[in-house]
Design an enzyme around this catalytic site. Structure first.
Site, PDB file in Angstrom:
ATOM      1  N   HIS A 139     -13.205   5.409  -0.754  1.00 23.89           N
ATOM      2  CA  HIS A 139     -12.767   5.211   0.629  1.00 23.89           C
ATOM      3  C   HIS A 139     -13.309   6.410   1.418  1.00 23.89           C
ATOM      4  O   HIS A 139     -12.556   7.322   1.782  1.00 23.89           O
ATOM      5  CB  HIS A 139     -11.234   5.163   0.658  1.00 23.89           C
ATOM      6  CG  HIS A 139     -10.636   4.682   1.936  1.00 23.89           C
ATOM      7  ND1 HIS A 139     -11.334   4.604   3.129  1.00 23.89           N
ATOM      8  CD2 HIS A 139      -9.376   4.242   2.220  1.00 23.89           C
ATOM      9  CE1 HIS A 139     -10.528   4.147   4.063  1.00 23.89           C
ATOM     10  NE2 HIS A 139      -9.347   3.917   3.543  1.00 23.89           N
ATOM     11  N   LYS A 161     -13.542 -21.137  -0.488  1.00 22.40           N
ATOM     12  CA  LYS A 161     -14.286 -22.374  -0.803  1.00 22.40           C
ATOM     13  C   LYS A 161     -15.311 -22.119  -1.905  1.00 22.40           C
ATOM     14  O   LYS A 161     -16.043 -23.013  -2.299  1.00 22.40           O
ATOM     15  CB  LYS A 161     -15.012 -22.878   0.442  1.00 22.40           C
ATOM     16  CG  LYS A 161     -14.109 -23.196   1.612  1.00 22.40           C
ATOM     17  CD  LYS A 161     -14.964 -23.663   2.784  1.00 22.40           C
ATOM     18  CE  LYS A 161     -14.132 -23.830   4.045  1.00 22.40           C
ATOM     19  NZ  LYS A 161     -14.986 -24.045   5.234  1.00 22.40           N
ATOM     20  N   ARG A 205     -13.809  -3.922   3.934  1.00 19.20           N
ATOM     21  CA  ARG A 205     -12.856  -3.614   2.848  1.00 19.20           C
ATOM     22  C   ARG A 205     -12.779  -4.842   1.946  1.00 19.20           C
ATOM     23  O   ARG A 205     -12.693  -5.975   2.435  1.00 19.20           O
ATOM     24  CB  ARG A 205     -11.489  -3.264   3.402  1.00 19.20           C
ATOM     25  CG  ARG A 205     -10.444  -3.059   2.317  1.00 19.20           C
ATOM     26  CD  ARG A 205      -9.135  -2.527   2.843  1.00 19.20           C
ATOM     27  NE  ARG A 205      -9.216  -1.112   3.172  1.00 19.20           N
ATOM     28  CZ  ARG A 205      -8.167  -0.363   3.485  1.00 19.20           C
ATOM     29  NH1 ARG A 205      -6.956  -0.889   3.513  1.00 19.20           N
ATOM     30  NH2 ARG A 205      -8.308   0.914   3.758  1.00 19.20           N
ATOM     31  N   ARG A 251      -3.902   1.143   9.181  1.00 17.06           N
ATOM     32  CA  ARG A 251      -4.577   2.231   9.874  1.00 17.06           C
ATOM     33  C   ARG A 251      -6.073   2.127   9.905  1.00 17.06           C
ATOM     34  O   ARG A 251      -6.700   2.317  10.940  1.00 17.06           O
ATOM     35  CB  ARG A 251      -4.343   3.571   9.158  1.00 17.06           C
ATOM     36  CG  ARG A 251      -3.211   4.333   9.298  1.00 17.06           C
ATOM     37  CD  ARG A 251      -2.709   4.939   8.000  1.00 17.06           C
ATOM     38  NE  ARG A 251      -2.194   3.882   7.166  1.00 17.06           N
ATOM     39  CZ  ARG A 251      -0.981   3.385   7.282  1.00 17.06           C
ATOM     40  NH1 ARG A 251      -0.148   3.890   8.134  1.00 17.06           N
ATOM     41  NH2 ARG A 251      -0.582   2.394   6.523  1.00 17.06           N
ATOM     42  N   THR A 252      -6.667   1.869   8.729  1.00 16.22           N
ATOM     43  CA  THR A 252      -8.123   1.959   8.659  1.00 16.22           C
ATOM     44  C   THR A 252      -8.756   0.926   9.589  1.00 16.22           C
ATOM     45  O   THR A 252      -9.696   1.232  10.318  1.00 16.22           O
ATOM     46  CB  THR A 252      -8.610   1.762   7.210  1.00 16.22           C
ATOM     47  OG1 THR A 252      -7.945   2.723   6.400  1.00 16.22           O
ATOM     48  CG2 THR A 252     -10.105   1.955   7.087  1.00 16.22           C
TER      49      THR A 252
HETATM   50  C1  NCD Z   1      -5.073   3.858   1.520  1.00 17.88           C
HETATM   51  C2  NCD Z   1      -6.003   2.788   0.987  1.00 17.88           C
HETATM   52  O1  NCD Z   1      -6.078   1.680   1.540  1.00 17.88           O
HETATM   53  O2  NCD Z   1      -6.669   3.117   0.028  1.00 17.88           O
HETATM   54  N1  NCD Z   1      -4.656   3.615   2.840  1.00 17.88           N
HETATM   55  C3  NCD Z   1      -5.485   3.960   3.866  1.00 17.88           C
HETATM   56  O3  NCD Z   1      -6.569   3.451   4.003  1.00 17.88           O
HETATM   57  N2  NCD Z   1      -5.062   4.905   4.687  1.00 17.88           N
HETATM   58  C4  NCD Z   1      -3.990   4.221   0.599  1.00 17.88           C
HETATM   59  C5  NCD Z   1      -3.121   3.159   0.012  1.00 17.88           C
HETATM   60  O4  NCD Z   1      -3.259   1.965   0.265  1.00 17.88           O
HETATM   61  O5  NCD Z   1      -2.238   3.552  -0.745  1.00 17.88           O
END
Ligand code: NCD
Length: 314
Positions: free
Chosen positions: A135, A86, A107, A57-58
């Protein structure tokens, strides 16, 4: 708060005025998001979408939000396909990648990595999850969803359930809730994966009433909002410990009907594994798919603020 040119690393950067500004703008994004109105305000801009940890999703929402505003996206996924295998350092990786775009969404599996990225980038960095750290865009869309579902924050009880030790979404959301008065957070988790004690202390210092329990039934009984999370398998060094905890909490229609307030809102950042059964999906209070969709609006609004485009839009 002033967003222009700023990296968004932690929810600690937000105040109530900033949140209100962001949410008001997010509402105005709906017509563009639905393609009722075409918008090219980010024409010529490139988003660097750099995800070194799994995401559905993100990443998709961050990219879609940028494209809906007319921008373009460069996307890279997975440490195994980057020069980090590397031996390139994160700092060098960021130095190079920031030159390929105008803003970065990043991320990375290590806590603190987003802060390092912001240090080495001349372009704004949006933290899309730094390991078990934070997050922020998820927490903002979570808060937005609570309001969209018709709930007030002040005076409400929010039960956070599951892996509160490793769950970055609950860390960020709990910190955001500190900004509101008279909030009660019930931390529902087994002892091994309870909310970090420093965070509980910060919440209490800010006037939040925090209660901890390992009983799902008791924890959710008086909650206006139930925020479920999955046990974060990838953060466990000892997989036997994960196996002991996995499946401990399961929210399903029977549990909700027996133990929850009738109009409780059920949220989850997703992905769900086994903690949220599909027989809940049709309940009016099951907000998790609407929650995911709200991410588009929040991210669109955030880009406009960070890239200082709001005045040109309206
Ligand atoms: C979450 C995350 O990546 O922290 N997912 C998200 O971004 N919607 C929650 C998870 O991975 O459990």
């Amino acid at each position: 708060m002033d967003f222009a040119g700023k990296s968004i690393i932690s929810v600690d950067q937000f105040d109530l005025e900033g949140i209100e500004k962001l949410f008001a703008l997010a509402h105005r994004m709906r017509k563009i998001e639905q393609r009722e109105v075409r918008c090219q305000i980010l024409g010529g801009y490139i988003l660097g979408s750099y995800f070194w940890e799994a995401s559905t999703r993100t990443q998709a929402s961050s990219e879609m939000a940028f494209m809906r505003l007319g921008g373009e996206v460069i996307s890279k996924t997975g440490i195994p396909f980057s020069s980090m295998v590397k031996g390139e350092t994160w700092a060098d990786t960021v130095r190079v990648l920031q030159a390929t775009c105008d803003i970065l969404v990043v991320r990375h599996p290590e806590k603190g990595s987003a802060e390092i990225a912001a240090k080495y980038s001349k372009k704004p960095v949006i933290n899309a999850g730094d390991g078990p750290g934070e997050h922020p865009t998820q927490a903002l869309l979570d808060l937005f969803t609570i309001f969209e579902e018709g709930k007030q924050i002040e005076g409400s009880t929010i039960a956070m359930c599951g892996d509160l030790k490793h769950g970055r979404t609950v860390h960020s959301l709990a910190k955001l809730l500190r900004l509101y008065k008279n909030v009660r957070i019930i931390c529902v988790a087994p002892l091994e994966i309870q909310m970090p004690i420093e965070l509980v202390q910060q919440l209490q210092d800010a006037g939040v009433q925090v209660e901890c329990t390992d009983s799902l039934e008791r924890g959710i009984a008086h909650a206006d909002v139930i925020y479920m999370t999955r046990i974060q398998k990838e953060r466990f060094e000892d997989i036997a410990a994960y196996d002991r905890l996995n499946g401990m909490y399961v929210l399903n229609r029977r549990v909700v009907e027996q133990h929850c307030k009738p109009n409780a809102t059920i949220m989850h950042p997703l992905p769900r594994v086994n903690e949220l059964e599909t027989d809940l999906d049709d309940l009016p209070g099951a907000a998790y798919f609407r929650q995911a969709e709200n991410g588009n609006l929040i991210r669109m609004a955030l880009y406009l603020l960070v890239l200082d485009k709001v005045r040109k839009l309206f």
